[in-house]
Design an enzyme around this catalytic site. Structure first.
Site, PDB file in Angstrom:
ATOM      1  N   ILE A  39     -12.377   2.709   2.740  1.00  0.00           N
ATOM      2  CA  ILE A  39     -13.611   1.978   2.403  1.00  0.00           C
ATOM      3  C   ILE A  39     -14.244   1.425   3.681  1.00  0.00           C
ATOM      4  CG2 ILE A  39     -14.592   0.049   1.103  1.00  0.00           C
ATOM      5  CD1 ILE A  39     -12.296   0.463  -0.952  1.00  0.00           C
ATOM      6  N   PRO A  84       2.009   0.585  13.806  1.00  0.00           N
ATOM      7  CA  PRO A  84       0.573   0.870  13.777  1.00  0.00           C
ATOM      8  C   PRO A  84       0.315   2.345  13.500  1.00  0.00           C
ATOM      9  CG  PRO A  84       1.320   0.294  16.001  1.00  0.00           C
ATOM     10  CD  PRO A  84       2.496   0.148  15.090  1.00  0.00           C
ATOM     11  N   ARG A 130      -9.774  -8.661  -1.822  1.00  0.00           N
ATOM     12  CA  ARG A 130      -9.200  -9.575  -2.791  1.00  0.00           C
ATOM     13  C   ARG A 130      -9.488 -11.001  -2.328  1.00  0.00           C
ATOM     14  NH1 ARG A 130      -9.288  -5.918  -5.649  1.00  0.00           N
ATOM     15  NH2 ARG A 130      -7.623  -4.945  -6.867  1.00  0.00           N
ATOM     16  N   ASP A 171     -17.517 -10.368  -3.051  1.00  0.00           N
ATOM     17  CA  ASP A 171     -17.385  -9.713  -4.352  1.00  0.00           C
ATOM     18  C   ASP A 171     -16.144 -10.233  -5.074  1.00  0.00           C
ATOM     19  OD1 ASP A 171     -18.071  -7.812  -6.379  1.00  0.00           O
ATOM     20  OD2 ASP A 171     -16.445  -6.527  -5.649  1.00  0.00           O
ATOM     21  N   HIS A 193     -16.822  -9.522  -8.846  1.00  0.00           N
ATOM     22  CA  HIS A 193     -15.892  -8.394  -8.645  1.00  0.00           C
ATOM     23  C   HIS A 193     -16.442  -7.098  -9.262  1.00  0.00           C
ATOM     24  CE1 HIS A 193     -11.349  -7.440  -8.034  1.00  0.00           C
ATOM     25  NE2 HIS A 193     -12.104  -6.385  -7.762  1.00  0.00           N
TER      26      HIS A 193
HETATM   27  O1  LIG Z   1     -10.952  -4.241  -7.123  1.00  0.00           O
HETATM   28  C1  LIG Z   1     -10.927  -3.191  -7.636  1.00  0.00           C
HETATM   29  C2  LIG Z   1      -9.909  -2.237  -7.385  1.00  0.00           C
HETATM   30  O2  LIG Z   1      -8.890  -2.588  -6.796  1.00  0.00           O
HETATM   31  O3  LIG Z   1     -10.089  -1.083  -7.781  1.00  0.00           O
END
Ligand SMILES: O=CC(=O)O
Length: 355
Positions: free
Chosen positions: A174, A202, A269, A293, A318
């Site tokens: 992402i 790493p 999160r 979010d 969220h």
């Molecule tokens: O927060 C949403 C997910 O983890 O898919």
């Protein structure tokens, strides 16, 4: 538990996955589908009772998977399939101990969440909460146009001589999809801290970073300490998994190191960001704005929450992956993960549990 022996595979699903997806599980003679019948989060007691004898559970982020649930399910359980990429709600150690697989839904939501990261950076930076509220409250007539009224912090580089640095906490799929969206905004540099506090070796190298820089057309991509992510970034995106390793990784010390013009975006999160520290630093003008979010303790975030009251803190409930297209793909993958486990096949997408 096999259909060959005449019995059906019991699969428990805690939310209706909709008409595009339910047939994956419904239209089968070898599946005994047990579906939570209501359009709200599944009751814990219902789940504990119905999990007994299940071969797979399809669950949501609102369902806690712990020893209690796994005991209730019993030894028949082969997989828990969560309709999410995050798994903070799942005790992965308990799953690993019992040899129960965890299906999850990465990749299919990457683009939707990256979209919302950019949206949050723009909305927070450009004072959308304050300014759109005054319009909806009918107060626009009180403000005549003036040169610096409602000015925000610009996401894009205002001209090619200005550098822009994107910072990431967590540098997975992402984050990279978000970075690719920032390139046309004139971003020139990227710094990231991958899996902060992790004890794992790493997974990146200077050579890999330089090839990423080339791939994105940036002057540099650099793995740095968390403190440097704070110091150098014009916008910091929090995109690492939740859990004890990343709890409050964005604390007051981190926020105090950020530029006063910088924006913080959290689409991972809530537990990664210390809400009280963020409210305090925003209030004191330590950073420009925040776009969230996710918030610690969600969904119990009421109107008097200190972050909700901050004019430069824009909060969404969220919805990072909440597009019709993406949610169908997530639901489908969650259903297929559960079905594969029931049929004794490899899961299309399992989280490696390492033992
Ligand atoms: O927060 C949403 C997910 O983890 O898919």
């Amino acid at each position: 538990m096999s259909s060959a022996s005449g019995s059906k595979h019991k699969i428990v699903v805690t939310r209706n996955l909709g008409p595009d997806v339910m047939p994956i599980l419904q239209d089968r003679d070898d599946v005994d589908l047990v579906l939570w019948p209501e359009d709200r989060a599944c009751d814990r007691d219902w789940l504990l009772q119905n999990a007994t004898g299940a071969i797979a559970l399809v669950i949501m982020v609102s369902d806690k998977v712990n020893a209690e649930l796994l005991n209730a399910a019993g030894p028949s359980l082969r997989a828990v399939s969560t309709m999410s990429v995050g798994y903070e709600h799942v005790d992965v150690k308990e799953l690993a101990k019992r040899g129960v697989a965890l299906g999850y839904t990465p990749d299919v939501l990457t683009e939707a969440v990256a979209d919302i990261c950019i949206m949050l950076a723009l909305i927070a930076g450009r004072n959308v909460k304050e300014t759109s509220t005054l319009v909806t409250e009918g107060k626009w007539p009180n403000f005549s146009w003036s040169p610096f009224l409602f000015c925000g912090s610009q996401l894009s580089a205002p001209n090619p001589s200005v550098n822009r640095t994107a910072g990431f906490i967590g540098f997975g799929r992402i984050a990279k999809a978000t970075l690719s969206r920032l390139v046309p905004f004139g971003f020139t540099h990227c710094v990231y801290a991958a899996n902060p506090n992790s004890t794992k070796p790493p997974s990146s190298s200077a050579a890999a970073d330089s090839s990423l820089a080339q791939q994105f057309g940036l002057r540099s991509v650099e793995k740095v300490d968390l403190g440097l992510v704070a110091e150098r970034s014009d916008v910091v995106f929090v995109l690492a998994p939740g859990g004890p390793e990343t709890y409050h990784v964005v604390d007051e010390a981190f926020l105090r190191k950020m530029k006063k013009t910088a924006v913080l975006v959290n689409a991972a999160r809530g537990t990664l960001v210390d809400s009280d520290a963020l409210a305090k630093v925003l209030r004191e003008g330590g950073i420009w704005a925040a776009g969230l979010d996710v918030v610690e303790g969600e969904p119990k975030v009421s109107a008097d929450h200190p972050l909700v009251k901050e004019p430069r803190c824009f909060i969404l409930p969220h919805i990072g992956s909440a597009t019709n297209e993406t949610r169908v793909d997530m639901a489908s993958l969650a259903a297929r993960n559960a079905l594969a486990a029931a049929l004794g096949q490899p899961l299309p997408c399992a989280l490696p549990l390492g033992g």
